[in-house]
Design an enzyme around this catalytic site. Structure first.
Site, PDB file in Angstrom:
ATOM      1  N   GLU A   5       0.882  -1.414  -0.106  1.00  0.00           N
ATOM      2  CA  GLU A   5      -0.095   0.002   0.133  1.00  0.00           C
ATOM      3  C   GLU A   5       0.852   1.196   0.289  1.00  0.00           C
ATOM      4  O   GLU A   5       2.077   1.094   0.322  1.00  0.00           O
ATOM      5  CB  GLU A   5      -1.062  -0.150   1.272  1.00  0.00           C
ATOM      6  N   LYS A  37      -4.943  -2.051  14.927  1.00  0.00           N
ATOM      7  CA  LYS A  37      -4.587  -1.175  15.949  1.00  0.00           C
ATOM      8  C   LYS A  37      -5.233  -1.429  17.302  1.00  0.00           C
ATOM      9  O   LYS A  37      -6.472  -1.687  17.235  1.00  0.00           O
ATOM     10  CB  LYS A  37      -4.781   0.177  15.424  1.00  0.00           C
TER      11      LYS A  37
END
Length: 814
Positions: A55, A197
């Site tokens: 990415e 996360k």
């Protein structure tokens, strides 16, 4: 839909809007006005090589410039070193690009923080394409969702990234759920990440993925029993993973069973249903952060609770929530989150590459089991702990037939690329829009010539023209281009015993250069994959036994690091002087990866090993861009933090006031302002002599002088000796620092330049001959510059007129 159909790409009209392409379902798209796959990635997919998607929001919205460039270089290197092809995905000028070039990566990374640099998910892709039609060009980094979609459209199955988005805390009220999760529910791409996360709601994230039908597993990473789903900076989250995966082989097998519909696009209708379940959702493989970089869960829990509290107080919500919390985590962890972040991303990309390799093995095995004869190289399966060299062994690479060799000694051995060069020189019409540069996206009038080239070939040819006994070691395919190349070598009088012919699907290398009206390079395409298919074992069994005695090895960067390391270690065991030609910015960093490979035998160490650990290279000849790439890679790999680096730099005796003023005298203020000599000096502990090619600006020599070098006591050389050993560490082997700029004797006028192809190779070939003859560096560089000037005036990559310099060569060293 694809049953019984042999599909590689489905052609799409170049004018078809991206908004329609995004709704085409499970198709692999060809290049068009809105979607482009690089030549390297397309070739890799066609040849079934392992390809890993990467990415770009991590570069545009994660790390600042230029740290993001260093990270991009590192991650692509990780893929290549482990045997894969990186496909970094982003948006450039409104065009979705799969496989960014180094120049495109730098352009995108340098645009981080700018207003027209966007963060792009699935929903945003049609917008940027539409704005391009409206005359507004945007750059953008693709999120996990955006990257997954574009990777799938290109036919890429594996994607390595950092942390997945998820369900935010309090999502039952805010409905704040990452698009990454819904993308996993509908796009069959496997994502390798360190979970999500830890400030997200991990239990609800896993529940949502289950609802979406996403298979989730966590790598055991040496642990027994069921393991926790990781929490990004921490290895444990307190939530057990739905499944546990032992290694990359198991991961590849899961992909193979789940996405059989993708794998069998090229298969016959006889495909077994149990191997083709045709599940259309993605897979998430969680890879825990490496132990040495992990932050304990209890520590992170405290930090995250405080970060969330401050976010709530500040009113940071929606798209501002995650950046705010990440900044607070960095602050509250006293920066510990940053190295953990880097370590986990690198680890994830490495693991994704190995999974891709294992999947490639299974795909070929399936085709063979179904009665299809695969013409592709089968990657060897490997354990997760395998070394880079083991990972790059190709089990099915046949031993190529050997040409009977002569054992007569040679002065110079050149190992690297032999290629067919096609040069396209732009010849504008009076009505052309530009009289200098060819127009993009259309055909242009040109003069096209075809010659025999390749970096190693050109270097060897230059040495041959200058009268030096030289042998070229390279590989060609069993194809028309290969036979023509071998015939051309024989007719030129060069040795051909070092040329190995590899069976199909190996293809003879080709290089296509597009030059502007001034013969300056505009763009180039290179297919040098034949050398990348060769592992160290093949080199050691095919080339090494038939090599004569040689005094100098020159190797280019077209070999992968393990193969490059084998050439260098073998040459040092023979007591040879070693020279490295970086070839390109993307390939130049392979040297530093090769230098880090441990030696298999003490006999392969050079006599200066005590001075320079893993001292395999005596001299390198980068251009300014390649020097920058080497420096960036060394920095991102923490090589400038090693004990050896500090000891060498300390022994140089650089004054506390620095070298800016003396460097300005021995080079030029402009070079110092650009940081060129400074970068070269920092690389000297690993490459003790660097000759940086600066085009019309000359050649910059930067080197470490040993204690017994005459230059240390020469009045004529004193102005170039900028530092002397000042700490008494004689064991470091460092006598002083020498920096000197050799300006070009004659800068040619535009009308005198015929072709720029091969001038750097000509320079190095002449340089090697001059050093082999015992010439002083000053006179050898001058000879090499004159040789390069002859090639600038020639239609051939290496000018036959070099033979006229043999008289100067004979005088060297007298």
């Amino acid at each position: 839909m694809f049953r019984g159909v042999r599909v590689h790409t489905l052609r799409t009209s170049s004018s078809r809007p991206l908004s329609r392409l995004l709704t085409t379902g499970r198709r692999h798209l060809s290049n068009n006005a809105f979607f482009r796959v690089s030549e390297e990635v397309r070739e890799a997919l066609h040849s079934k090589k392992p390809v890993v998607a990467l990415e770009t929001t991590i570069y545009t919205h994660g790390f600042p410039y230029p740290e993001n460039v260093a990270l991009a270089s590192l991650l692509e290197s990780v893929v290549r070193v482990n045997g894969g092809i990186p496909a970094t995905i982003g948006i450039i000028d409104g065009i979705a690009r799969v496989g960014l070039t180094p120049e495109e990566l730098i352009m995108l990374a340098s645009s981080a923080g700018k207003e027209n640099t966007l963060k792009l998910s699935r929903r945003d892709l049609s917008y940027v394409a539409g704005m391009r039609l409206a005359g507004k060009n945007f750059n953008g980094g693709t999120t996990i969702a955006g990257t997954m979609l574009l990777a799938h459209l290109a036919g890429i199955k594996i994607f390595g990234t950092g942390g997945l988005g998820g369900v935010h805390r309090g999502a039952e009220s805010s409905m704040d759920i990452s698009a990454d999760l819904t993308e996993l529910g509908r796009t069959p791409v496997t994502v390798v990440s360190s979970g999500c996360k830890s400030f997200l709601d991990i239990p609800r994230t896993l529940e949502y993925l289950e609802t979406e039908g996403v298979g989730v597993g966590t790598f055991a990473d040496g642990r027994e029993g069921k393991v926790d789903f990781p929490a990004f900076w921490s290895r444990d989250s307190g939530v057990k993973s739905p499944t546990t995966i032992q290694d990359e082989k198991e991961a590849a097998a899961i992909i193979c069973e789940s996405h059989g519909n993708i794998i069998h696009i090229r298969s016959s209708h006889k495909a077994d249903a149990q191997n083709a379940m045709q599940i259309q959702s993605g897979l998430l493989f969680a890879n825990p952060v490496p132990t040495e970089a992990a932050i304990p869960k209890t520590t992170m829990d405290t930090i995250i609770e405080e970060a969330i509290r401050q976010a709530n107080v500040s009113g940071a919500s929606g798209k501002d929530n995650t950046p705010f919390i990440l900044a607070k985590v960095k602050e509250l962890s006293k920066g510990a989150s940053i190295p953990a972040n880097r370590a986990l991303i690198e680890s994830n990309v490495r693991r994704a590459t190995i999974v891709a390799r294992e999947l490639a093995v299974l795909e070929v095995q399936q085709e063979e089991a179904e009665g299809q004869s695969s013409s592709y190289i089968l990657p060897v399966q490997s354990s997760p702990a395998a070394s880079a060299e083991q990972l790059l062994h190709n089990a099915s690479l046949e031993q190529p037939p050997q040409t009977p060799s002569t054992q007569e000694d040679v002065d110079i051995l050149v190992a690297g690329a032999l290629a067919v060069d096609i040069s396209c020189d732009y010849t504008p019409l009076p009505t052309s829009i530009s009289q200098l540069d060819p127009a993009p996206h259309t055909s242009n009038p040109a003069t096209i010539t075809q010659t025999l080239g390749g970096v190693a070939h050109n270097i060897a040819k230059a040495a041959h023209f200058l009268g030096s006994p030289v042998r070229l070691c390279s590989a060609i395919g069993s194809d028309l281009s290969g036979r023509a190349a071998l015939s051309a070598l024989e007719s030129s009088g060069m040795q051909t015993s070092g040329i190995q012919t590899l069976p199909s699907p190996a293809k003879t290398s080709q290089y296509v250069a597009v030059n502007n009206a001034h013969k300056d390079l505009t763009t180039a395409m290179a297919d040098m994959s034949i050398l990348e298919s060769i592992n160290p074992e093949t080199i050691e069994t095919t080339w090494f036994p038939s090599l004569p005695h040689f005094k100098t090895l020159i190797t280019d960067a077209n070999w992968l690091p393990p193969a490059l390391s084998s050439w260098l270690r073998f040459s040092k065991s023979r007591g040879a002087f070693t020279i490295f030609e970086p070839v390109s910015t993307a390939k130049s960093t392979r040297l530093l990866s090769a230098l880090s490979s441990p030696s298999s035998s003490s006999t392969t160490q050079s006599t200066t090993a005590a001075i320079f650990p893993n001292h395999l290279i005596d001299l390198a000849t980068p251009n300014n861009h390649e020097l920058t790439a080497l420096h960036t890679h060394a920095s991102s790999s923490s090589l400038f933090s090693s004990e050896h680096w500090f000891r060498t730099i300390d022994a140089l005796g650089i004054p506390s006031t620095g070298l800016r003023v003396p460097l300005s005298y021995t080079t030029s203020p402009a070079l110092v302002d650009a940081g060129v000599p400074q970068r070269a000096i920092q690389l000297l502990p690993f490459i003790p002599t660097i000759l940086t090619k600066l085009g019309p600006g000359g050649v910059l020599l930067t080197c470490i002088l040993p204690f017994d070098d005459p230059a240390l006591n020469s009045a004529d050389e004193a102005k170039y000796v900028l530092a002397r050993n000042g700490n008494g560490d004689r064991e470091a082997g460092v006598g002083g620092l020498y920096v000197r700029l050799f300006e070009v004797e004659e800068v040619l006028k535009e009308e005198q330049v015929v072709s720029v192809n091969g001038i750097g190779d000509t320079f190095l070939g002449a340089l090697a001959v001059g050093l082999q003859r015992g010439g002083k560096m000053e006179e050898v560089v001058r000879l090499a510059q004159r040789a390069a000037g002859l090639s600038l005036r020639s239609v051939e990559s290496v000018a036959p007129e070099l033979r006229g310099l043999r008289g100067e060569v004979e005088k060297l060293g007298r």
